[in-house]
Design a protein around this motif. Structure first.
Motif, PDB file in Angstrom:
ATOM      1  N   GLY A  49       0.542  -1.281   0.095  1.00  0.00           N
ATOM      2  CA  GLY A  49       0.023  -0.077  -0.002  1.00  0.00           C
ATOM      3  C   GLY A  49       0.679   1.415  -0.162  1.00  0.00           C
ATOM      4  N   ASN A 173      -1.227   8.368   6.465  1.00  0.00           N
ATOM      5  CA  ASN A 173      -1.438   7.509   5.208  1.00  0.00           C
ATOM      6  C   ASN A 173      -2.748   6.712   5.987  1.00  0.00           C
ATOM      7  N   ASP A 174      -3.874   7.354   5.585  1.00  0.00           N
ATOM      8  CA  ASP A 174      -5.184   7.005   5.913  1.00  0.00           C
ATOM      9  C   ASP A 174      -5.716   6.131   4.973  1.00  0.00           C
ATOM     10  N   ASN A 175      -5.479   4.764   5.424  1.00  0.00           N
ATOM     11  CA  ASN A 175      -6.163   3.481   4.458  1.00  0.00           C
ATOM     12  C   ASN A 175      -7.200   2.977   5.002  1.00  0.00           C
ATOM     13  N   GLU A 176      -7.940   3.544   6.101  1.00  0.00           N
ATOM     14  CA  GLU A 176      -9.091   3.097   6.730  1.00  0.00           C
ATOM     15  C   GLU A 176      -8.624   1.699   7.656  1.00  0.00           C
TER      16      GLU A 176
END
Ligand SMILES: Cc1ncc(C[n+]2csc(CCOP(=O)(O)OP(=O)(O)O)c2C)c(N)n1
Length: 258
Positions: A49, A173-176
Motif C-alpha cells: 500500500g 497514510n489514511d487507508n482506513e
C-alpha cells in the motif's frame, strides 16, 4: 529482462527516472515484495500500500539529509529497497539479515528505529527542534498510519506540535485499516471528512476551483499554495462544521490528497 529496480542503489537513481519508468518500477517493487514475503512471511499489505507514497517521498525530499521518520516501520520494505538494501532484501526478518523494521545501525536512511506504534510525530518533532537549535534547514517528515494516529503518544505529540509550530511535515497514510478496522472518535472524524471528499457535489466544486486557479496568472509554488488554501477552505465550507478538520483546529495545516 533487466529490471529498473536493479539499477536503484539509492534515491539518487530514483530521482532521474521518468514517470513511465517510475510506474514500471512500482510494479517491480510490488513483485519483489510479494516474491520475498511469500517465502518466509512478513508484512505484505502495509508495504504493497505504500509503494507510490515511498517513491514520492524519496523523490521529492532530499533523503537522507531530509529526515524521514516512519511510524512503527512495518511498512518500510519499499524504503529499504530504494535505499541501497535491495541485494540483501531476501534476508529480511532472518537471523543476521535485514530487520523487519527500521534500524539506525542498518542504514543512514533509517532515522528512527521504532516497531512500537505511535512514536513518529514525537520523534520527528524532537528532530525538528534539534535542527532549529543547530540552525540547520533540512526537512523533517513523519509518516503515520490512521491506526497509529489513535495511540496516546501520537495525540500527545500533536498537542505539542500544534503549539511549538516547528517546520514539520506529517504524512497521514489514511487507508482506513489498522491491524483490523479502525475504531474510535478520531477514526470516525476522518471517515466523515473522507466521505465529504467523495460526494459528487464536493468533486464538482473542487474541479471548478481547480479550473479557476489554473487560469490565475500565477505560476509554480504560489499557485500550488493558493490551490492548497482554496481546497482547505472549500473542505471546511462543504463540511458545514463549526470546528472543521480537527488538525487545523490544533494549529496544524491540513492538505488532503486522494
Ligand atoms: C504500541 C503498539 N501496539 C500495537 C502494535 C502492533 N501493530 C503493528 S502494525 C499495527 C497497525 C498499524 O496500523 P496503521 O498505523 O493504520 O498503519 P498501516 O498498517 O495501515 O500502514 C499495529 C497495531 C505496535 N507495533 N505497537
Amino acid at each position: 529482462m533487466a529490471r529498473i529496480l536493479d539499477s536503484i542503489d539509492g534515491p539518487e537513481q530514483l530521482r532521474t527516472l521518468s514517470i513511465p519508468q517510475m510506474e514500471e518500477l512500482a510494479g517491480e517493487i510490488r513483485n519483489e515484495i510479494i516474491e520475498k514475503v511469500s517465502v518466509r512471511g512478513g508484512h505484505l499489505a502495509p508495504n504493497l500500500g505504500v509503494v507510490e507514497l515511498t517513491m514520492a517521498l524519496h523523490y521529492i525530499f532530499n533523503t537522507p539529509d531530509d529526515l524521514l521518520v516512519w511510524d512503527i516501520g512495518h511498512q518500510a520494505y519499499v524504503h529499504k529497497l530504494l535505499t541501497g538494501r535491495r541485494e540483501r532484501f531476501h534476508t529480511i526478518r532472518q537471523f543476521g539479515g535485514l530487520s523487519g523494521y527500521l534500524r539506525r545501525e542498518e542504514s543512514s536512511y533509517d532515522v528512527f528505529g521504532a516497531s512500537h506504534a505511535s512514536t513518529s510525530i514525537s520523534a520527528a518533532l524532537g528532530l525538528a527542534a534539534a535542527r532549529d537549535l543547530q540552525g540547520k534547514e533540512h526537512k523533517v517528515i513523519a509518516v503515520i498510519g490512521d491506526g497509529a494516529l489513535t495511540g496516546g503518544m501520537a495525540l500527545e505529540a500533536l498537542n505539542n506540535a500544534g503549539s511549538l509550530k516547528k517546520n514539520l511535515i506529517i504524512v497521514l497514510n489514511d487507508n482506513e485499516k489498522s491491524i483490523s478496522d479502525n475504531v474510535g472518535a478520531l477514526s470516525h472524524h476522518l471517515s466523515q471528512v473522507r466521505k465529504v471528499q467523495t460526494t459528487p457535489s464536493y468533486q464538482r466544486l473542487r474541479e471548478m476551483a481547480k479550473g479557476s486557479i489554473e487560469r490565475l496568472p500565477v505560476v509554480g509554488d504560489r499557485a500550488r499554495t493558493a490551490a492548497g488554501r482554496a481546497e482547505t477552505s472549500l473542505k471546511q465550507f462543504v463540511l458545514h462544521s463549526k470546528s472543521g478538520v480537527i488538525f487545523e483546529e490544533l494549529g496544524i495545516k491540513f492538505f488532503w490528497s486522494f
